[in-house]
Scaffold this active site. Structure first.
Site, PDB file in Angstrom:
ATOM      1  N   HIS A  51       8.649  21.292  49.012  1.00  0.00           N
ATOM      2  CA  HIS A  51      10.082  21.594  48.973  1.00  0.00           C
ATOM      3  C   HIS A  51      10.517  22.150  47.618  1.00  0.00           C
ATOM      4  CE1 HIS A  51      11.414  17.845  46.831  1.00  0.00           C
ATOM      5  NE2 HIS A  51      10.418  17.281  47.486  1.00  0.00           N
TER       6      HIS A  51
ATOM      7  N   ASP B 163       9.036  16.759  41.201  1.00  0.00           N
ATOM      8  CA  ASP B 163       9.276  16.513  42.622  1.00  0.00           C
ATOM      9  C   ASP B 163      10.271  17.570  43.097  1.00  0.00           C
ATOM     10  OD1 ASP B 163       9.776  15.490  45.136  1.00  0.00           O
ATOM     11  OD2 ASP B 163      10.878  13.735  44.434  1.00  0.00           O
TER      12      ASP B 163
ATOM     13  N   GLU C 243      14.948  19.000  51.165  1.00  0.00           N
ATOM     14  CA  GLU C 243      14.182  17.787  51.442  1.00  0.00           C
ATOM     15  C   GLU C 243      14.876  16.553  50.896  1.00  0.00           C
ATOM     16  OE1 GLU C 243      11.015  14.667  50.553  1.00  0.00           O
ATOM     17  OE2 GLU C 243      12.506  15.641  49.273  1.00  0.00           O
ATOM     18  N   GLU C 244      15.483  16.682  49.717  1.00  0.00           N
ATOM     19  CA  GLU C 244      16.029  15.517  49.012  1.00  0.00           C
ATOM     20  C   GLU C 244      17.274  14.927  49.665  1.00  0.00           C
ATOM     21  OE1 GLU C 244      14.513  13.942  46.871  1.00  0.00           O
ATOM     22  OE2 GLU C 244      13.184  15.255  45.744  1.00  0.00           O
TER      23      GLU C 244
ATOM     24  N   HIS D 228      12.726  11.865  39.555  1.00  0.00           N
ATOM     25  CA  HIS D 228      14.178  11.831  39.773  1.00  0.00           C
ATOM     26  C   HIS D 228      14.918  11.445  38.492  1.00  0.00           C
ATOM     27  CE1 HIS D 228      14.291  11.600  44.463  1.00  0.00           C
ATOM     28  NE2 HIS D 228      13.297  12.347  44.020  1.00  0.00           N
TER      29      HIS D 228
END
Length: 345
Positions: free
Chosen positions: A62, A168, A202-203, A313
């Site tokens: 992603h 990420d 995605e998140e 994150h």
């Protein structure tokens, strides 16, 4: 290898606002793949024709990162924000932000001289973002409600480690670009047709991948991620999910999905076959796009392979570059080695 990692992590791109990331990827795959197209939701799909077109493989990562949106412009010229994706408010006090990737800003934080209670956890409704404006009228000329806010972080590399935001999952996007380069530079073709899906959103609930997969209709998928390490200095080993330096992470189960045994076993056996270090994800919290694939069409089986990253994150995440390189080697071998493909197709 890692040609694109720095650029990708420094680009701004929260969920649904990945246009700069998507444009960068498109510019790097031009003339290297057989077809590139963008769907209605914003997924970028790059097609590479295989020697045999009877089967389709999707490799997915992603594009979006966690971040924030401007949700309030205050009378004093500061801004209120809401998270886009899961961001612990404890990691953002005093941090540097960029609004729309351009306007520098900083988050409020009360000095310890004025508040001795260090146990307080700031709430989003109490966060104010300052960007140098002195009034609502002045701020509104430059910033609008819904504007994107990201961590203002530069990529840094030293020996075997890298530090940046957005590992990420820009790390997965970077590996996919490296694999495209591998086929382009070697002038080889994969065994079967491959669709590289650079996914959106995605998140915020695994939104993009299922849409792309509904169009591609792959027989099997490999989801690439930057996953939580958990080997923080303050944590005891029993709380570690993965460990920096121990190689790519192979998932057997996470929130919302148990990986199909044949796929899990074939990934493990391939890692052993090519003699690279690997590890299992020992905590099952969190999820990936593989969970969405399981609910798409009649169910698309997928494996999950990740690069362990400490402090994901957050504004500063740490990655061992050897883990990146070994993850690339594992994924590359999975799609060129008939052993894995014969087990899962």
């Amino acid at each position: 290898m890692r040609t694109y990692l720095k650029d990708l992590t420094e680009l701004p791109g929260i969920s649904s606002r990945e246009e700069k990331v998507r444009q960068y990827i498109k510019s790097k795959v031009e003339n290297k793949v057989d077809e590139t197209y963008e769907d209605n939701l914003g997924n970028l799909i790059c097609f590479l024709k295989g020697k045999d077109s009877s089967k389709k493989i999707m490799i997915d990562a992603h594009m979006d990162e966690v971040g924030f949106m401007i949700t309030k412009i205050n009378d004093d010229g500061t801004f209120g924000i809401s998270p886009v994706g899961g961001v612990d408010p404890r990691v953002i006090k005093s941090q540097r932000f960029k609004i729309e990737g351009e306007i520098p800003a900083i988050v409020n934080s009360t000095p310890i001289h004025l508040d001795k209670d260090t146990s307080k956890v700031i709430k989003y409704e109490n966060i104010k973002v300052y960007a140098g404006f002195s009034s609502k009228e002045e701020a509104s000329k430059k910033v609008r409600l819904g504007d994107m806010v990201i961590f203002d972080t530069n990529y840094y590399e030293e020996e075997n480690f890298a530090v940046s935001k957005a590992f990420d999952d820009r790390v997965g996007c970077s590996i996919m670009l490296d694999i495209i380069d591998f086929f382009y530079n070697s002038n080889e073709r994969p065994v079967y047709d491959i669709y590289f899906n650079f996914a959106t959103q995605e998140e915020v609930g695994l939104r993009g991948t299922g849409v792309a997969a509904s169009r591609v209709k792959p027989d099997v998928a490999i989801v690439l991620e930057g996953t939580t390490a958990g080997d923080n200095p303050e944590n005891t080993p029993d709380k570690w999910a993965t460990h920096l330096g121990n190689g790519p992470v192979i998932t057997f189960m996470h929130s919302g999905l148990v990986i199909k045994k044949e796929i899990f076993d074939a990934i493990v056996e391939t890692a052993k076959k090519i003699n690279i270090p690997f590890q299992y994800k020992m905590r099952t919290a969190g999820g990936t796009d593989a969970a969405q694939l399981a609910k798409t069409l009649y169910g698309i089986p997928a494996g999950v392979i990740s690069v362990p990253c400490r402090y994901i994150h957050s504004p500063q995440s740490i990655m061992n570059l050897k883990d990146y390189e070994n993850t690339f080697e594992l994924v590359r071998n999975l799609i060129i080695d008939t052993y894995f493909l014969s087990k899962v197709l």
